[in-house]
Write a protein that holds these residues in place. Structure first.
Motif, PDB file in Angstrom:
ATOM      1  N   CYS A 186       4.672  -0.203   6.075  1.00 14.72           N
ATOM      2  CA  CYS A 186       5.288   0.441   4.908  1.00 14.72           C
ATOM      3  C   CYS A 186       6.096   1.658   5.349  1.00 14.72           C
ATOM      4  CB  CYS A 186       4.221   0.847   3.889  1.00 14.72           C
ATOM      5  SG  CYS A 186       3.570  -0.560   2.950  1.00 14.72           S
ATOM      6  N   CYS A 201       3.169  -5.410   5.221  1.00 14.05           N
ATOM      7  CA  CYS A 201       1.995  -4.583   4.894  1.00 14.05           C
ATOM      8  C   CYS A 201       0.755  -5.463   4.840  1.00 14.05           C
ATOM      9  CB  CYS A 201       2.210  -3.896   3.551  1.00 14.05           C
ATOM     10  SG  CYS A 201       0.760  -3.038   2.903  1.00 14.05           S
ATOM     11  N   CYS A 206       0.834  -1.208   0.000  1.00 14.48           N
ATOM     12  CA  CYS A 206       0.000   0.000   0.000  1.00 14.48           C
ATOM     13  C   CYS A 206       0.866   1.255   0.000  1.00 14.48           C
ATOM     14  CB  CYS A 206      -0.961  -0.018   1.194  1.00 14.48           C
ATOM     15  SG  CYS A 206      -0.245   0.542   2.756  1.00 14.48           S
ATOM     16  N   GLY A 207       2.028   1.200   0.698  1.00 15.47           N
ATOM     17  CA  GLY A 207       2.923   2.359   0.734  1.00 15.47           C
ATOM     18  C   GLY A 207       2.611   3.366   1.827  1.00 15.47           C
ATOM     19  N   HIS A 208       1.513   3.168   2.563  1.00 18.06           N
ATOM     20  CA  HIS A 208       1.094   4.192   3.528  1.00 18.06           C
ATOM     21  C   HIS A 208       0.938   3.673   4.957  1.00 18.06           C
ATOM     22  CE1 HIS A 208       0.253   6.401  -0.080  1.00 18.06           C
ATOM     23  NE2 HIS A 208      -0.601   5.479  -0.467  1.00 18.06           N
ATOM     24  N   CYS A 209       0.804   2.355   5.128  1.00 19.27           N
ATOM     25  CA  CYS A 209       0.474   1.831   6.462  1.00 19.27           C
ATOM     26  C   CYS A 209       1.706   1.891   7.374  1.00 19.27           C
ATOM     27  CB  CYS A 209      -0.015   0.393   6.348  1.00 19.27           C
ATOM     28  SG  CYS A 209       1.290  -0.761   5.901  1.00 19.27           S
TER      29      CYS A 209
END
Ligand SMILES: [Zn+2]
Ligand SMILES: [Zn+2]
Length: 352
Positions: free
Chosen positions: A99, A107, A93-96
């Motif tokens: 991450c 993730c 996701c790149g945001h959690c």
């Protein structure tokens, strides 16, 4: 552009159909549509193929691929039409929290191409086109000019980087590295250990052909069917043991071997997949000798850049593992070969 494409579709266990399907479309701002130029069959593809992962509907297989960007979503910044790129097999996701902490393999929103709904429902890359979500995070640009290394770079999205991480997270220059299991990930770990400055690399397996292949990559072969790996590794390391042991198998017997041949203070790094709830480990011995265990799903995106750079520099050459090159239209026959272990690595050409 045609609005259909050819794809290898799994319709049931051992039932693979190559047929025309609608060309996929980008639906999210972070998506990229990639025209696939090279794609390979991975051992993980056998999980759905053999029915161990239940698919709720037909799925396009494949998570090792590279190609050319033909369309980008509105939020994509790192890529434009015409760029050549390789994608990580896992999409994060790149945001959690995981991450943000640089541990995207943890993730909770991870998705894997071509493994069905349970793993995110992404269609795979054994097709003429594939949509890559979160492309800025999970794809890497490839040099335009050096197409000769494409067959090597293809593996940066999966097995080469998995083998690389397994060594990279454990090694110090000058270490003795032992790799248990000379399958594709084991061979990649051998290559990585050589590239990362191992003093010596030992490989343990029981299949003479695999051992020969590993020897070709610079490893000292130990045939566990003929020799006790413990004796052999001690012999080769001045009775110290291996500073780093990579378990590239994912089976209790491989881990038992790893526990025996690891040096005091050493590290057992485990890219091999374990799904057991519990297993026997000589825990008191590991504790006394201060052995570290590192494991879990590979953090592909964290190491892809290093793998691509070392591949371009000629230090990693995983294409040497390719035993077969076949047209995508013959994917069904390719999977049969691969399942029967008659092929180390099969490349499928989506243009044929
Ligand atoms: Zn794979
Ligand atoms: Zn995440």
């Amino acid at each position: 552009m045609e609005d259909t494409m050819k794809a290898a579709i799994l319709v049931g266990p051992h039932k693979l159909d190559v047929r025309e399907v609608p060309r996929p479309q980008i639906t999210e701002p972070g998506d990229v549509l990639l025209k696939v130029e090279k794609t390979a069959i991975c051992g993980t593809d056998l999980h759905p193929y053999e029915g161990r992962i239940e698919l709720e509907s037909d799925v396009i297989l494949g998570h090792e691929f590279l190609g050319t960007v033909v369309q980008t979503g509105s939020a994509v910044q790192q890529f434009e039409e015409g760029d050549r790129a390789v994608a990580s097999c896992v999409v994060h996701c790149g945001h959690c929290r995981a991450c943000r902490r640089g541990d995207p393999a943890r993730c909770a929103g991870s998705r894997i191409f071509g493994l069905g709904i349970a793993l995110g429902g992404l269609d795979g890359g054994q097709a003429e086109y594939v949509v890559v979500p979160n492309a800025d995070i999970v794809m890497r640009k490839l040099p335009d000019e050096i197409r000769s290394s494409d067959e090597d770079l293809l593996f940066a999205g999966d097995i080469m980087t998995t083998g690389y991480e397994a060594v990279r997270r454990a090694i110090r220059p000058g270490d003795a590295v032992a790799v248990v299991g000379a399958g594709p990930v084991g061979l990649c770990a051998v290559m990585a250990a050589v590239a990362l400055g191992a003093e010596k690399v030992i490989v343990v397996d029981m299949v003479p052909e695999r051992l020969a292949e590993a020897a070709g990559f610079g490893a000292i072969p130990v045939n566990a069917a003929e020799t006790d790996p413990y004796d052999a590794v001690l012999d080769l390391t001045n009775w110290v043991g291996a500073d780093v042991v990579v378990d590239a198998v994912g089976h209790e017997s491989a881990l038992a071997t790893a526990c025996k041949i690891v040096a005091a203070g050493g590290t057992i790094s485990i890219p091999g997949v374990y799904l057991e709830d519990s297993m026997e480990l000589p825990y008191g011995d590991l504790w006394l000798r201060g052995v570290k265990l590192v494991n879990g799903v590979a953090n592909i995106v964290n190491y892809m850049d290093e793998v691509i750079a070392l591949t371009e520099a000629g230090r990693l050459a995983p294409a040497r593992m390719i035993s077969h090159r076949m047209p995508l239209s013959e994917a069904a026959a390719a999977y049969e070969l691969f399942e029967q272990r008659q092929a180390t690595k099969i490349l499928l050409d989506p243009t044929q």
